[in-house]
Write a protein that holds these residues in place. Structure first.
Motif, PDB file in Angstrom:
ATOM      1  N   PHE A 228     -66.012 -25.835  32.601  1.00  0.00           N
ATOM      2  CA  PHE A 228     -67.106 -25.818  31.644  1.00  0.00           C
ATOM      3  C   PHE A 228     -68.364 -25.284  32.304  1.00  0.00           C
ATOM      4  O   PHE A 228     -68.602 -25.523  33.494  1.00  0.00           O
ATOM      5  N   LEU A 229     -69.180 -24.586  31.528  1.00  0.00           N
ATOM      6  CA  LEU A 229     -70.505 -24.206  32.021  1.00  0.00           C
ATOM      7  C   LEU A 229     -71.374 -25.448  32.078  1.00  0.00           C
ATOM      8  O   LEU A 229     -71.222 -26.350  31.245  1.00  0.00           O
ATOM      9  N   PRO A 230     -72.310 -25.508  33.024  1.00  0.00           N
ATOM     10  CA  PRO A 230     -73.264 -26.623  33.010  1.00  0.00           C
ATOM     11  C   PRO A 230     -73.986 -26.654  31.660  1.00  0.00           C
ATOM     12  O   PRO A 230     -74.318 -25.600  31.088  1.00  0.00           O
ATOM     13  N   ALA A 231     -74.224 -27.845  31.141  1.00  0.00           N
ATOM     14  CA  ALA A 231     -74.813 -28.013  29.804  1.00  0.00           C
ATOM     15  C   ALA A 231     -76.136 -27.265  29.667  1.00  0.00           C
ATOM     16  O   ALA A 231     -76.386 -26.613  28.641  1.00  0.00           O
ATOM     17  N   GLU A 232     -76.983 -27.341  30.672  1.00  0.00           N
ATOM     18  CA  GLU A 232     -78.286 -26.673  30.605  1.00  0.00           C
ATOM     19  C   GLU A 232     -78.120 -25.156  30.460  1.00  0.00           C
ATOM     20  O   GLU A 232     -78.811 -24.516  29.662  1.00  0.00           O
ATOM     21  N   LEU A 233     -77.187 -24.571  31.192  1.00  0.00           N
ATOM     22  CA  LEU A 233     -76.942 -23.139  31.111  1.00  0.00           C
ATOM     23  C   LEU A 233     -76.403 -22.759  29.740  1.00  0.00           C
ATOM     24  O   LEU A 233     -76.870 -21.801  29.115  1.00  0.00           O
ATOM     25  N   ARG A 234     -75.434 -23.494  29.244  1.00  0.00           N
ATOM     26  CA  ARG A 234     -74.859 -23.193  27.926  1.00  0.00           C
ATOM     27  C   ARG A 234     -75.944 -23.252  26.849  1.00  0.00           C
ATOM     28  O   ARG A 234     -76.016 -22.382  25.991  1.00  0.00           O
ATOM     29  N   GLU A 235     -76.812 -24.276  26.914  1.00  0.00           N
ATOM     30  CA  GLU A 235     -77.885 -24.403  25.929  1.00  0.00           C
ATOM     31  C   GLU A 235     -78.839 -23.210  25.977  1.00  0.00           C
ATOM     32  O   GLU A 235     -79.226 -22.670  24.930  1.00  0.00           O
ATOM     33  N   LYS A 236     -79.214 -22.781  27.165  1.00  0.00           N
ATOM     34  CA  LYS A 236     -80.122 -21.641  27.303  1.00  0.00           C
ATOM     35  C   LYS A 236     -79.500 -20.373  26.727  1.00  0.00           C
ATOM     36  O   LYS A 236     -80.165 -19.603  26.044  1.00  0.00           O
ATOM     37  N   LEU A 237     -78.233 -20.141  27.011  1.00  0.00           N
ATOM     38  CA  LEU A 237     -77.558 -18.946  26.519  1.00  0.00           C
ATOM     39  C   LEU A 237     -77.416 -18.976  24.997  1.00  0.00           C
ATOM     40  O   LEU A 237     -77.625 -17.971  24.325  1.00  0.00           O
ATOM     41  N   GLU A 238     -77.086 -20.148  24.451  1.00  0.00           N
ATOM     42  CA  GLU A 238     -76.950 -20.284  23.003  1.00  0.00           C
ATOM     43  C   GLU A 238     -78.295 -20.078  22.315  1.00  0.00           C
ATOM     44  O   GLU A 238     -78.377 -19.384  21.297  1.00  0.00           O
ATOM     45  N   GLN A 239     -79.366 -20.658  22.864  1.00  0.00           N
ATOM     46  CA  GLN A 239     -80.693 -20.503  22.275  1.00  0.00           C
ATOM     47  C   GLN A 239     -81.156 -19.049  22.314  1.00  0.00           C
ATOM     48  O   GLN A 239     -81.863 -18.589  21.420  1.00  0.00           O
ATOM     49  N   ALA A 240     -80.744 -18.326  23.328  1.00  0.00           N
ATOM     50  CA  ALA A 240     -81.119 -16.919  23.454  1.00  0.00           C
ATOM     51  C   ALA A 240     -80.274 -16.025  22.538  1.00  0.00           C
ATOM     52  O   ALA A 240     -80.591 -14.845  22.363  1.00  0.00           O
ATOM     53  N   GLY A 241     -79.199 -16.567  21.967  1.00  0.00           N
ATOM     54  CA  GLY A 241     -78.354 -15.803  21.058  1.00  0.00           C
ATOM     55  C   GLY A 241     -77.337 -14.911  21.744  1.00  0.00           C
ATOM     56  O   GLY A 241     -76.826 -13.975  21.136  1.00  0.00           O
ATOM     57  N   LEU A 242     -77.030 -15.203  22.993  1.00  0.00           N
ATOM     58  CA  LEU A 242     -76.052 -14.413  23.739  1.00  0.00           C
ATOM     59  C   LEU A 242     -74.664 -15.015  23.563  1.00  0.00           C
ATOM     60  O   LEU A 242     -74.452 -16.189  23.844  1.00  0.00           O
ATOM     61  N   GLY A 243     -73.713 -14.214  23.102  1.00  0.00           N
ATOM     62  CA  GLY A 243     -72.336 -14.677  22.975  1.00  0.00           C
ATOM     63  C   GLY A 243     -71.712 -14.828  24.354  1.00  0.00           C
ATOM     64  O   GLY A 243     -71.813 -13.923  25.182  1.00  0.00           O
TER      65      GLY A 243
END
Length: 117
Positions: free
Chosen positions: A72-87
């Protein structure tokens, strides 16, 4: 079986990998790396959020290879990527390399962030 030559346009494929290295277009590179149609760069690993966020608006999907095993990606990283709209698609590194190669051969806008096996 019919074999067709694959044309990669400007993007360079992952030719191979092994313990601690990747071979990109015939050149061996050690350690984690980023790869996209415009080039290759060293990567600081899963703690290097800024490098991954640099792909926002540049690619449609970022493949993250987590080494020999999927993680799994670290939660903080996944959240940042999702908020930025990057698939983002997370998989083990061998699968990420293969998927990246297939999609660049189709001319798709993808990038690869990969940890060595």
């Amino acid at each position: 079986m019919r074999l067709n030559e694959v044309i990669f346009t400007d993007a360079r494929p992952v030719d191979g990998y092994g313990p601690g290295f990747f071979r990109i277009a015939g050149e061996v590179h050690q350690g984690p790396m980023l790869l996209w149609d415009k080039g290759r760069a060293d990567w600081g690993g899963l703690e290097d959020h800024d490098s991954l966020l640099g792909f926002v608006g540049v690619v449609d999907v970022l493949f993250v290879g987590t080494g020999a095993e999927i993680a799994f990606l670290p939660a903080e990283l996944r959240e940042k990527l999702e908020q930025a709209g990057l698939g983002v698609e997370v998989m083990n590194s061998p699968s990420a390399c293969r998927t990246y190669n297939v999609l660049i051969s189709e001319g798709r806008r993808v990038a690869l962030a990969v940890l060595p096996v």
